[in-house]
Design a protein around this motif. Structure first.
Motif, mmCIF file in Angstrom:
data_model
loop_
_atom_site.group_PDB
_atom_site.id
_atom_site.type_symbol
_atom_site.label_atom_id
_atom_site.label_comp_id
_atom_site.label_asym_id
_atom_site.label_seq_id
_atom_site.Cartn_x
_atom_site.Cartn_y
_atom_site.Cartn_z
ATOM 1 N N LYS A 142 2.321 2.804 -5.217
ATOM 2 C CA LYS A 142 1.256 2.553 -6.234
ATOM 3 C C LYS A 142 1.837 1.954 -7.416
ATOM 4 O O LYS A 142 3.009 2.221 -7.768
ATOM 5 C CB LYS A 142 0.435 3.799 -6.810
ATOM 6 C CG LYS A 142 -0.216 4.413 -5.541
ATOM 7 C CD LYS A 142 -0.761 5.637 -5.702
ATOM 8 C CE LYS A 142 -1.353 6.502 -4.775
ATOM 9 N NZ LYS A 142 -2.169 7.696 -5.180
ATOM 10 N N ILE A 164 -3.028 1.024 -5.242
ATOM 11 C CA ILE A 164 -2.099 1.023 -4.314
ATOM 12 C C ILE A 164 -1.887 -0.302 -3.792
ATOM 13 O O ILE A 164 -2.808 -1.182 -3.380
ATOM 14 C CB ILE A 164 -3.014 1.834 -3.043
ATOM 15 C CG1 ILE A 164 -3.263 3.246 -3.264
ATOM 16 C CG2 ILE A 164 -2.119 1.649 -1.625
ATOM 17 C CD1 ILE A 164 -4.192 4.144 -2.481
ATOM 18 N N GLU A 180 0.379 1.146 1.946
ATOM 19 C CA GLU A 180 0.303 2.390 2.301
ATOM 20 C C GLU A 180 0.235 2.657 3.904
ATOM 21 O O GLU A 180 -0.034 1.678 4.666
ATOM 22 C CB GLU A 180 -1.023 3.163 1.843
ATOM 23 C CG GLU A 180 -2.321 2.904 2.148
ATOM 24 C CD GLU A 180 -3.368 3.855 1.878
ATOM 25 O OE1 GLU A 180 -2.895 5.027 1.436
ATOM 26 O OE2 GLU A 180 -4.305 3.407 1.546
#
Length: 151
Positions: free
Chosen positions: A123, A132, A135
């Motif tokens: 992040k 973000i 991920e």
């Protein structure tokens, strides 16, 4: 004769001013393109580093190595709370303390039935909230050795 020459000089001066105006407009557009190109390049570099940091931690998770041992060896600053690890990075992607962080790698480990689940997110600080960048979530089967260690 002088009157005709003055008229031609005035027209030449007007043409010259128009040419300079077009050059200034072209320079302004070109400069905007270079600035936009630099911003895109910087974003791509940050995305690349985010993928690298998350993928490195994900590979450690996938291999079954203890995450805390990896973090102790690889980074001088990290935080742990329950099954969540937080690794902080400065703007140049050097490991730093949380208060100085521009980027953070969140590692959350958990169990679901016979699966070990790892969630890895990078992040970027964006004012009060974190944005973000990258991920990934992985699952792996808990080995008999790990199950015996837990008991």
């Amino acid at each position: 004769m002088i009157e005709g020459q003055a008229r031609r000089s005035g027209v030449f001066l007007l043409e010259l001013m128009i040419s300079i105006l077009f050059f200034c407009i072209a320079a302004a557009v070109g400069l905007q393109l270079f600035v936009k190109s630099h911003c895109i390049s910087e974003d791509a570099g940050n995305m690349n580093m985010a993928v690298h940091k998350a993928a490195a931690a994900a590979e450690v998770f996938r291999s079954g190595t203890d995450m805390e041992d990896y973090l102790k060896e690889e980074y001088s600053y990290y935080e742990k709370e329950d099954n969540t690890f937080l690794v902080s990075f400065a703007a140049d992607w050097e490991n730093c303390k949380t208060k100085d962080a521009e980027y953070t790698l969140w590692i959350t480990l958990g169990e679901a039935k016979q699966w070990m689940v790892g969630h890895f997110a990078v992040k970027q600080k964006d004012g009060e909230k974190d944005k973000i960048i990258y991920e990934v979530e992985l699952k792996r089967v808990i080995s008999q050795r790990e199950a015996a260690e837990d008991e």
